[in-house]
Scaffold this motif. Structure first.
Motif, PDB file in Angstrom:
ATOM      1  N   VAL A 133      22.415  23.741   9.827  1.00 23.75           N
ATOM      2  CA  VAL A 133      21.240  23.241  10.528  1.00 23.75           C
ATOM      3  C   VAL A 133      21.737  22.265  11.596  1.00 23.75           C
ATOM      4  O   VAL A 133      22.542  21.379  11.299  1.00 23.75           O
ATOM      5  N   SER A 134      21.275  22.454  12.819  1.00 19.32           N
ATOM      6  CA  SER A 134      21.613  21.526  13.903  1.00 19.32           C
ATOM      7  C   SER A 134      20.309  21.037  14.520  1.00 19.32           C
ATOM      8  O   SER A 134      19.367  21.811  14.684  1.00 19.32           O
ATOM      9  N   ALA A 135      20.262  19.734  14.843  1.00 15.84           N
ATOM     10  CA  ALA A 135      19.030  19.140  15.357  1.00 15.84           C
ATOM     11  C   ALA A 135      19.317  18.321  16.603  1.00 15.84           C
ATOM     12  O   ALA A 135      20.414  17.777  16.759  1.00 15.84           O
ATOM     13  N   LYS A 136      18.313  18.222  17.474  1.00 11.41           N
ATOM     14  CA  LYS A 136      18.440  17.372  18.658  1.00 11.41           C
ATOM     15  C   LYS A 136      18.559  15.907  18.236  1.00 11.41           C
ATOM     16  O   LYS A 136      19.192  15.121  18.919  1.00 11.41           O
ATOM     17  N   GLU A 137      17.923  15.563  17.154  1.00 11.88           N
ATOM     18  CA  GLU A 137      17.987  14.203  16.609  1.00 11.88           C
ATOM     19  C   GLU A 137      18.817  14.242  15.326  1.00 11.88           C
ATOM     20  O   GLU A 137      18.297  14.560  14.251  1.00 11.88           O
ATOM     21  N   PRO A 138      20.118  13.928  15.401  1.00  6.79           N
ATOM     22  CA  PRO A 138      20.987  14.030  14.225  1.00  6.79           C
ATOM     23  C   PRO A 138      20.525  13.195  13.029  1.00  6.79           C
ATOM     24  O   PRO A 138      20.817  13.540  11.895  1.00  6.79           O
ATOM     25  N   LYS A 139      19.743  12.128  13.273  1.00  8.24           N
ATOM     26  CA  LYS A 139      19.274  11.310  12.147  1.00  8.24           C
ATOM     27  C   LYS A 139      18.350  12.107  11.214  1.00  8.24           C
ATOM     28  O   LYS A 139      18.223  11.791  10.039  1.00  8.24           O
ATOM     29  N   MET A 140      17.725  13.164  11.729  1.00  5.69           N
ATOM     30  CA  MET A 140      16.853  13.999  10.907  1.00  5.69           C
ATOM     31  C   MET A 140      17.646  14.816   9.885  1.00  5.69           C
ATOM     32  O   MET A 140      17.107  15.244   8.871  1.00  5.69           O
ATOM     33  N   LEU A 141      18.930  15.025  10.148  1.00  5.48           N
ATOM     34  CA  LEU A 141      19.747  15.826   9.230  1.00  5.48           C
ATOM     35  C   LEU A 141      19.792  15.204   7.837  1.00  5.48           C
ATOM     36  O   LEU A 141      19.815  15.923   6.837  1.00  5.48           O
ATOM     37  N   GLU A 142      19.804  13.896   7.756  1.00  6.22           N
ATOM     38  CA  GLU A 142      19.827  13.224   6.447  1.00  6.22           C
ATOM     39  C   GLU A 142      18.548  13.531   5.666  1.00  6.22           C
ATOM     40  O   GLU A 142      18.598  13.778   4.463  1.00  6.22           O
ATOM     41  N   GLN A 143      17.411  13.554   6.343  1.00  6.91           N
ATOM     42  CA  GLN A 143      16.156  13.898   5.667  1.00  6.91           C
ATOM     43  C   GLN A 143      16.181  15.350   5.193  1.00  6.91           C
ATOM     44  O   GLN A 143      15.718  15.662   4.102  1.00  6.91           O
ATOM     45  N   PHE A 144      16.713  16.244   6.032  1.00 13.51           N
ATOM     46  CA  PHE A 144      16.822  17.644   5.630  1.00 13.51           C
ATOM     47  C   PHE A 144      17.774  17.794   4.450  1.00 13.51           C
ATOM     48  O   PHE A 144      17.550  18.606   3.565  1.00 13.51           O
TER      49      PHE A 144
END
Length: 167
Positions: A133-144
């Protein structure tokens, strides 16, 4: 003078032996998801390249299946499939908070090739068994990560860096 041995295959397995091998293969494939689900993503750390920094998976050991639609529903979106190829499937998720890509692979080797290629650009990725999973906002990766498991990998960019202009 010694005789040369035939190079071709002269004997064929009995139909019973072939059925037993097929049953053994089917049984092992049936248990593979169970063994993978219990790993908590730790095998991904061993498979990562030297240029990545890895954070631990959640204590719950949650691991999402390697299917775009299932991972997307666990993260709260309905994906728009962008790429449908033999080596990977990729879906785009668009939410109010963030846009992100879910990429799945039929085999781990394709995932590793993808990560090796992405290392040139750097960035953070949430990596699981046969998915990224890659996101524009890397901080969201922790929630995922708390929802689907995996590990967060920081890939070091290796491309050219901006420098002062000589003109």
């Amino acid at each position: 003078m010694p005789q040369q041995q035939s190079r071709g295959r002269t004997s064929h397995p009995l139909p019973t032996a072939r059925l037993l091998r097929g049953a053994a293969l089917t049984a092992s494939l049936a248990f593979l998801p169970l063994a993978t689900a219990c790993s908590g993503g730790e095998d991904d750390a061993a498979a990562s390249s030297k240029s990545s920094k890895i954070s631990a998976a959640p204590a719950a050991g949650v691991v999402a299946p390697a299917k775009v639609e299932v991972i997307a529903s666990l993260t709260g979106c309905k994906p728009k499939i962008r790429i449908e190829a033999e080596e990977l499937r990729q879906g785009l998720c668009h939410t109010e908070k963030v846009d992100y890509l879910i990429t799945t692979f039929p085999e781990e080797k394709y995932k590793q090739i993808w990560l090796d290629s992405a290392a040139i650009y750097g960035g953070k990725y949430l990596v699981g068994t046969r998915w990224i999973v890659s996101a524009k906002e890397p901080k969201m990766l922790e929630q995922f990560r708390t929802k689907i498991g995996g590990t967060i990998q920081q890939l070091q960019g290796m491309g050219p860096t901006a420098g002062p202009s000589s003109s």
